[in-house]
Every structure is written in C-alpha cells, then in structure tokens.
Motif scaffolding. Structure first.
Motif, short mmCIF file in Angstrom:
data_model
loop_
_atom_site.label_atom_id
_atom_site.label_comp_id
_atom_site.label_asym_id
_atom_site.label_seq_id
_atom_site.Cartn_x
_atom_site.Cartn_y
_atom_site.Cartn_z
N ASN A 118 3.78 96.34 38.09
CA ASN A 118 2.93 96.83 39.17
C ASN A 118 3.66 96.95 40.51
O ASN A 118 3.07 97.39 41.49
CB ASN A 118 1.71 95.92 39.35
N ASN A 119 4.91 96.58 40.55
CA ASN A 119 5.65 96.60 41.80
C ASN A 119 6.01 98.05 42.16
O ASN A 119 6.69 98.74 41.40
CB ASN A 119 6.91 95.76 41.66
N PRO A 120 5.58 98.51 43.33
CA PRO A 120 5.85 99.90 43.71
C PRO A 120 7.28 100.14 44.20
O PRO A 120 7.73 101.28 44.27
CB PRO A 120 4.85 100.14 44.85
N LYS A 121 8.01 99.08 44.48
CA LYS A 121 9.38 99.22 45.00
C LYS A 121 10.39 99.58 43.92
O LYS A 121 11.47 100.04 44.23
CB LYS A 121 9.83 97.91 45.67
N LEU A 122 10.03 99.35 42.64
CA LEU A 122 10.97 99.61 41.55
C LEU A 122 10.82 101.04 41.05
O LEU A 122 9.70 101.57 40.95
CB LEU A 122 10.73 98.65 40.39
N GLN A 123 11.92 101.63 40.73
CA GLN A 123 11.92 102.97 40.14
C GLN A 123 11.51 102.87 38.68
O GLN A 123 11.75 101.83 38.03
CB GLN A 123 13.33 103.58 40.23
N PRO A 124 10.91 103.88 38.10
CA PRO A 124 10.51 103.83 36.68
C PRO A 124 11.69 103.56 35.74
O PRO A 124 11.56 102.86 34.75
CB PRO A 124 9.92 105.22 36.43
N LYS A 125 12.85 104.10 36.11
CA LYS A 125 14.04 103.86 35.29
C LYS A 125 14.41 102.38 35.30
O LYS A 125 14.74 101.79 34.27
CB LYS A 125 15.20 104.71 35.81
N GLU A 126 14.36 101.76 36.46
CA GLU A 126 14.67 100.34 36.59
C GLU A 126 13.67 99.49 35.82
O GLU A 126 14.03 98.52 35.15
CB GLU A 126 14.68 99.92 38.07
N LYS A 127 12.39 99.87 35.93
CA LYS A 127 11.34 99.14 35.20
C LYS A 127 11.58 99.24 33.70
O LYS A 127 11.50 98.25 32.97
CB LYS A 127 9.95 99.69 35.52
N LYS A 128 11.90 100.46 33.25
CA LYS A 128 12.11 100.68 31.81
C LYS A 128 13.32 99.87 31.31
O LYS A 128 13.27 99.24 30.26
CB LYS A 128 12.32 102.17 31.54
N PHE A 143 14.60 97.15 32.67
CA PHE A 143 14.27 95.73 32.72
C PHE A 143 13.36 95.33 31.56
O PHE A 143 13.57 94.31 30.91
CB PHE A 143 13.62 95.39 34.06
N LEU A 144 12.35 96.14 31.30
CA LEU A 144 11.40 95.82 30.22
C LEU A 144 12.06 95.92 28.85
O LEU A 144 11.71 95.17 27.93
CB LEU A 144 10.18 96.73 30.31
N SER A 145 13.05 96.79 28.68
CA SER A 145 13.76 96.86 27.40
C SER A 145 14.59 95.58 27.19
O SER A 145 14.68 95.07 26.07
CB SER A 145 14.65 98.10 27.32
N PHE A 146 15.16 95.08 28.29
CA PHE A 146 15.89 93.81 28.18
C PHE A 146 14.94 92.67 27.83
O PHE A 146 15.26 91.79 27.03
CB PHE A 146 16.64 93.52 29.48
N MET A 147 13.75 92.70 28.42
CA MET A 147 12.74 91.69 28.09
C MET A 147 12.31 91.80 26.62
O MET A 147 12.05 90.80 25.96
CB MET A 147 11.52 91.83 29.01
N ASP A 148 12.25 93.04 26.10
CA ASP A 148 11.91 93.24 24.69
C ASP A 148 12.99 92.64 23.78
O ASP A 148 12.68 92.08 22.72
CB ASP A 148 11.72 94.72 24.38
N GLU A 149 14.25 92.76 24.18
CA GLU A 149 15.34 92.14 23.41
C GLU A 149 15.18 90.63 23.36
O GLU A 149 15.38 90.00 22.32
CB GLU A 149 16.70 92.50 24.01
N GLU A 186 12.08 86.30 38.07
CA GLU A 186 12.08 85.75 39.42
C GLU A 186 13.22 86.33 40.25
O GLU A 186 13.05 86.65 41.43
CB GLU A 186 12.16 84.23 39.37
N ASN A 187 14.40 86.46 39.63
CA ASN A 187 15.54 87.04 40.36
C ASN A 187 15.27 88.49 40.76
O ASN A 187 15.59 88.91 41.88
CB ASN A 187 16.81 86.97 39.52
N LEU A 188 14.66 89.24 39.85
CA LEU A 188 14.35 90.63 40.15
C LEU A 188 13.33 90.72 41.29
O LEU A 188 13.50 91.51 42.23
CB LEU A 188 13.81 91.35 38.91
N LEU A 189 12.29 89.90 41.21
CA LEU A 189 11.28 89.91 42.28
C LEU A 189 11.86 89.46 43.61
O LEU A 189 11.50 89.98 44.67
CB LEU A 189 10.08 89.04 41.87
N GLU A 190 12.78 88.49 43.57
CA GLU A 190 13.45 88.04 44.80
C GLU A 190 14.27 89.16 45.42
O GLU A 190 14.26 89.36 46.64
CB GLU A 190 14.37 86.85 44.49
N GLN A 191 14.99 89.90 44.58
CA GLN A 191 15.81 91.00 45.08
C GLN A 191 14.93 92.07 45.72
O GLN A 191 15.27 92.64 46.75
CB GLN A 191 16.63 91.61 43.95
N ILE A 192 13.79 92.31 45.09
CA ILE A 192 12.87 93.31 45.64
C ILE A 192 12.34 92.84 46.99
O ILE A 192 12.32 93.60 47.96
CB ILE A 192 11.71 93.57 44.67
#
Length: 179
Positions: free
Chosen positions: A104-114, A116-122, A159-165
C-alpha cells in the motif's frame, strides 16, 4: 639342583613304568555313577514355573517399555506441533501486516514492489520446505530455529525497506526548508 630333582632324575625309569589306562579309569567312573542320581533341571516343575514367570515378566516389560516410549514420543510431537503453530501464527500475522504496508505504500514503484514481493515469495517457499521437513522430524530443534530465522529475515527486510522509504521521504521534506 635340590635333592628332590636329583632323586627324580636318578629314578626316572621307575616313574615311566606305570602308564594310566584311560579306558579302565572311565569304566570305574561310569560304574560309580548311578543313573537314578542324575537330575535334569527341565524335569523339575519349580524350574519350569520360574522360567515361565521370567519369560512373561520380560515380555510384559518389553511391551510396556515400547508403549511408554511411543506415548512419550506422541507427547513430544504434540508439544512441537503446538510450538510450531504458535510461532507460525505470531510471525505470519506480523509478516502479512508488514507486506500490506509495502503493497500500500505509494512511494514505491510497481517494479520495486514486484521485485520485493518475489523475494518474499522465495522466502515463503523456503519456509514451506522447512515446514515439510519439520513434519517429518518434529524433534529437530535446528529446523525450528531455521523457521524462526526465516520469519525474522522477512521482517527485517520489510522493516529495512520501510525505513529506506521513510528516510527518503524525510530527506525530501527537509529539502524544502533549507535556506
């Protein structure tokens, strides 16, 4: 040499004169034995009863030991299952909440979200493999630790990603105030 040895060597031929007749010795022994005096242990009823009791006690002991060990193993499996379920519930809710924050974070690009979420899927796939291994061998604490580390790694990454944002947001907000 002492006197006894000298006497034996001088009279050696007298000692060799008599040889033992083995047949005659055994015949004398056998004639002294009375067949009615021989007692076979397996013919005594007391020995039979004692042996039967000993066998039964041994069999029941082995059966009870087997049943008790199976019961203990079942209890250990239930404790490990409960522990895994508790850990699973806690960390799943935490991870899903933070993943929603990232989605839901609007600061992230769709590519970045995708990405990140693929890494989470791994990491989810790795978790599923660990959970399958845990079901095969519930007594293995190393697998349980690996599951917890997997969850912690996911949380740390989020948490690291949210902190960077948030850091980038704060740095952009501060730029407007620079004189």
């Amino acid at each position: 040499m002492d006197d006894l040895e000298k006497h034996i060597q001088k009279n050696r031929h007298l000692f060799d004169e008599y040889k033992a007749d083995r047949q005659k010795i055994w015949q004398n022994i056998e004639s002294d034995l009375d067949a009615s005096k021989i007692i076979y242990l397996w013919n005594l009823s007391g020995i039979k009863i004692a042996a039967t009791i000993l066998i039964l006690v041994g069999a029941f002991s082995m059966i009870s030991l087997f049943i008790t060990s199976r019961f203990d193993q079942t209890q250990q499996n239930q404790v490990a299952n409960q522990e895994l379920n508790d850990i699973d519930t806690y960390y799943k809710s935490l991870v899903s909440f933070q993943v929603q924050l990232v989605k839901n974070n609007p600061k992230l690009q769709p590519k970045e979200k995708k990405e990140f979420l693929s890494f989470m899927d791994e990491l989810d796939e790795e978790y599923n493999i660990l959970k399958l291994e845990m079901s095969k061998n519930l007594n293995n604490e190393y697998i349980l630790e690996a599951i917890v580390k997997n969850y912690k790694k996911r949380i740390e990454l989020i948490e690291n990603l949210l902190e960077q944002i948030n850091d980038s947001k704060n740095s952009n907000d501060n730029e407007g105030y620079i004189l």
